[in-house]
Design a protein around this motif. Structure first.
Motif, PDB file in Angstrom:
ATOM      1  N   LYS A  11      42.706 -20.900   1.851  1.00 23.45           N
ATOM      2  CA  LYS A  11      42.998 -22.110   2.619  1.00 23.45           C
ATOM      3  C   LYS A  11      42.836 -21.873   4.116  1.00 23.45           C
ATOM      4  O   LYS A  11      42.381 -22.753   4.846  1.00 23.45           O
ATOM      5  N   SER A  12      43.198 -20.697   4.566  1.00 22.42           N
ATOM      6  CA  SER A  12      43.090 -20.384   5.998  1.00 22.42           C
ATOM      7  C   SER A  12      41.636 -20.300   6.461  1.00 22.42           C
ATOM      8  O   SER A  12      41.347 -20.415   7.650  1.00 22.42           O
ATOM      9  N   ASP A  13      40.718 -20.108   5.515  1.00 18.47           N
ATOM     10  CA  ASP A  13      39.297 -20.006   5.868  1.00 18.47           C
ATOM     11  C   ASP A  13      38.688 -21.358   6.233  1.00 18.47           C
ATOM     12  O   ASP A  13      37.609 -21.403   6.827  1.00 18.47           O
ATOM     13  N   LYS A  14      39.356 -22.432   5.858  1.00 21.69           N
ATOM     14  CA  LYS A  14      38.804 -23.773   6.095  1.00 21.69           C
ATOM     15  C   LYS A  14      38.530 -24.010   7.573  1.00 21.69           C
ATOM     16  O   LYS A  14      37.536 -24.644   7.937  1.00 21.69           O
ATOM     17  N   LYS A  15      39.401 -23.494   8.423  1.00 22.24           N
ATOM     18  CA  LYS A  15      39.253 -23.729   9.861  1.00 22.24           C
ATOM     19  C   LYS A  15      38.493 -22.626  10.583  1.00 22.24           C
ATOM     20  O   LYS A  15      37.970 -22.854  11.678  1.00 22.24           O
ATOM     21  N   LYS A  16      38.411 -21.446   9.976  1.00 22.30           N
ATOM     22  CA  LYS A  16      37.817 -20.336  10.735  1.00 22.30           C
ATOM     23  C   LYS A  16      36.430 -19.917  10.248  1.00 22.30           C
ATOM     24  O   LYS A  16      35.715 -19.217  10.961  1.00 22.30           O
ATOM     25  N   SER A  18      32.530 -20.921   8.870  1.00 23.42           N
ATOM     26  CA  SER A  18      31.479 -21.933   8.731  1.00 23.42           C
ATOM     27  C   SER A  18      30.773 -21.694   7.400  1.00 23.42           C
ATOM     28  O   SER A  18      30.338 -20.579   7.116  1.00 23.42           O
ATOM     29  N   LYS A  37      32.189 -31.957   6.558  1.00 23.48           N
ATOM     30  CA  LYS A  37      32.776 -31.974   7.901  1.00 23.48           C
ATOM     31  C   LYS A  37      33.860 -33.044   8.006  1.00 23.48           C
ATOM     32  O   LYS A  37      34.900 -32.829   8.641  1.00 23.48           O
ATOM     33  N   GLY A  40      37.019 -31.871   6.826  1.00 23.22           N
ATOM     34  CA  GLY A  40      37.668 -30.846   7.638  1.00 23.22           C
ATOM     35  C   GLY A  40      37.063 -29.466   7.565  1.00 23.22           C
ATOM     36  O   GLY A  40      37.597 -28.520   8.162  1.00 23.22           O
ATOM     37  N   TYR A  41      35.943 -29.318   6.846  1.00 26.32           N
ATOM     38  CA  TYR A  41      35.285 -28.018   6.755  1.00 26.32           C
ATOM     39  C   TYR A  41      34.258 -27.853   7.871  1.00 26.32           C
ATOM     40  O   TYR A  41      33.710 -28.828   8.379  1.00 26.32           O
ATOM     41  N   ARG A  42      34.001 -26.616   8.233  1.00 32.66           N
ATOM     42  CA  ARG A  42      32.933 -26.295   9.173  1.00 32.66           C
ATOM     43  C   ARG A  42      31.691 -25.940   8.374  1.00 32.66           C
ATOM     44  O   ARG A  42      31.766 -25.176   7.418  1.00 32.66           O
ATOM     45  N   GLU A  89      33.500 -15.034  10.016  1.00 32.28           N
ATOM     46  CA  GLU A  89      33.290 -16.407  10.467  1.00 32.28           C
ATOM     47  C   GLU A  89      32.406 -17.215   9.522  1.00 32.28           C
ATOM     48  O   GLU A  89      32.142 -18.386   9.773  1.00 32.28           O
TER      49      GLU A  89
END
Length: 418
Positions: A11-16, A18, A37, A40-42, A89
């Motif tokens: 879950k923490s990977d969603k923001k950090k 790509s 996107k 909320g995903y990169r 990343e």
């Protein structure tokens, strides 16, 4: 017990992280990126596979492995090797469908390739269920699926307009320019405010209608159908669409969305044949999906009627009717019955030429593609069908020689009836 996937998308990977999106087609990947996107995903869409990406795909996968897997995994490896400064990343997205063929094993293939290339810390996310818990922090809900269907339905309509106009455009490149501009508009809308999608699509239709054209001659029409990635991935299929256009043909492609809508027919047929564990639930889900697809198709078609070369689309149910008595509707491996269904439908509409393309060694599509040619020829004796296999080592000359057989036969037939 050792896990095959020791690196997972949390879950923490969603923001950090790509997520790298390889290509089914450029349009498909960009629409997927827009939907993700918004959730909320990169995301990063990747360039179409060049020679280096193909080389990497072949290097880190067995040479007999499915060519589309080599293409998509090669695209990811090419980007990572060139641009990755910090593997924490990035993540890689890989499609997963068809449990009974290699397309259901792409995630495992990608994991081994990434590990062997020294990128074992990069996690993988997939479509469909996550039975191996490799991406507990990634999931697509009904909202994302709905937006994806909307976007792909518009994309299919845009591709129809581009193919119907490009051979006759006065200013070369204008159809592609209009398509690319429209793609940018709809992806922006899907990412931010999808309620304006149909309104923007109306503007795109008007843009295509305004492209200056020379007199439309009676070009021979040819349908390209086969394995889904090979149909739409321009560098994987060696620009087959443009080659046929340059040789005087009008090219048609199946709708991408049909591949996914097919699941409704498969579920209903499986329930009828008592092949489902939960027939009541499966029937209810298929019914809801059917309503969604029908509503979106109706809305898009209402706008598409404004296109000056509009032709009514065929529903998935009409396509399925074409194969009754030839292939079971429950046959879902590879493209299943879709190849035969599309050929029969287009042959009834007067299309005389067909190219079936698939990865070399793709047994499912050999059975429901190449193997059904004699049956189709008995139904439509005047049509031309060729089947072409692709792999990492196939030459451009080999592909073009096969296509020239179709082109020359088409011209010969046309002159006979002139």
């Amino acid at each position: 017990m050792n896990k095959a996937f020791t690196t997972v998308f949390k879950k923490s990977d969603k923001k950090k992280r790509s997520i790298l999106l390889p290509n089914l087609s450029v349009g498909f990947s960009r629409i997927c990126a827009a939907v993700l996107k918004r959730a909320g995903y990169r995301c990063l869409t990747l360039p179409l596979a060049d020679d280096n990406a193909k080389r990497l795909g072949k290097k880190y996968l067995h040479n007999d492995i499915c060519y589309p897997a080599q293409i998509n995994i090669g695209e990811c490896l090419a980007y990572i090797i060139k641009h990755c400064k910090n593997s924490s990343e990035l993540a890689v997205a890989i499609a997963k469908n068809c449990k009974d063929c290699r397309a259901g094993q792409y995630a495992s293939l990608a994991r081994k390739a990434l590990d062997d290339a020294g990128f074992g810390s990069i996690p993988i996310v997939t479509t469909g269920s996550d039975s191996k818990a490799i991406h507990p922090g990634f999931r697509l809900g009904w909202s994302e699926v709905l937006q994806l269907i909307k976007g792909l339905s518009v994309l299919d309509a845009m591709e129809k307009m581009r193919l119907a106009i490009r051979p006759w455009e006065i200013n070369k490149g204008e159809a592609d320019k209009t398509f690319n501009a429209g793609l940018g508009q709809i992806t922006e809308i899907l990412e931010k405010r999808s309620s304006f999608l149909l309104q923007e699509f109306q503007s795109i239709v008007r843009s295509f209608n305004s492209i200056p054209l020379c007199a439309r001659d009676n070009r021979s029409r040819v349908l390209i159908c086969g394995e889904i990635l090979m149909n739409y991935h321009e560098t994987a299929n060696m620009h087959i669409v443009r080659y046929l256009e340059e040789n005087g043909m009008e090219v048609l492609l199946p709708d991408i969305v049909t591949f996914f809508e097919r699941e409704i027919i498969l579920t209903k047929a499986s329930v009828k044949s008592r092949l489902c564990r939960h027939p009541v639930l499966d029937t209810a889900v298929a019914y809801v999906k059917s309503l969604i697809f029908k509503k979106i198709a109706k809305d898009v078609d209402l706008v598409m009627k404004e296109f000056k070369f509009y032709s009514p689309p065929k529903t998935i149910y009409q396509l399925a009717d074409n194969v009754d008595g030839y292939i079971e509707r429950t046959h879902a491996i590879g493209e299943g019955w879709l190849i035969m269904a599309e050929i029969i439908e287009h042959a009834r509409q007067g299309v005389d030429n067909f190219v079936i393309i698939q990865p070399f060694g793709c047994l499912p599509n050999q059975v429901t593609g190449k193997a059904v040619i004699p049956t189709i020829k008995r139904l439509f004796s005047n049509i031309q069908i060729i089947s072409i296999d692709y792999d990492a080592d196939v030459s451009t000359a080999n592909i073009e020689n096969r296509l020239q057989m179709l082109i020359m036969a088409s011209k010969s037939t046309a002159s006979t009836f002139a």
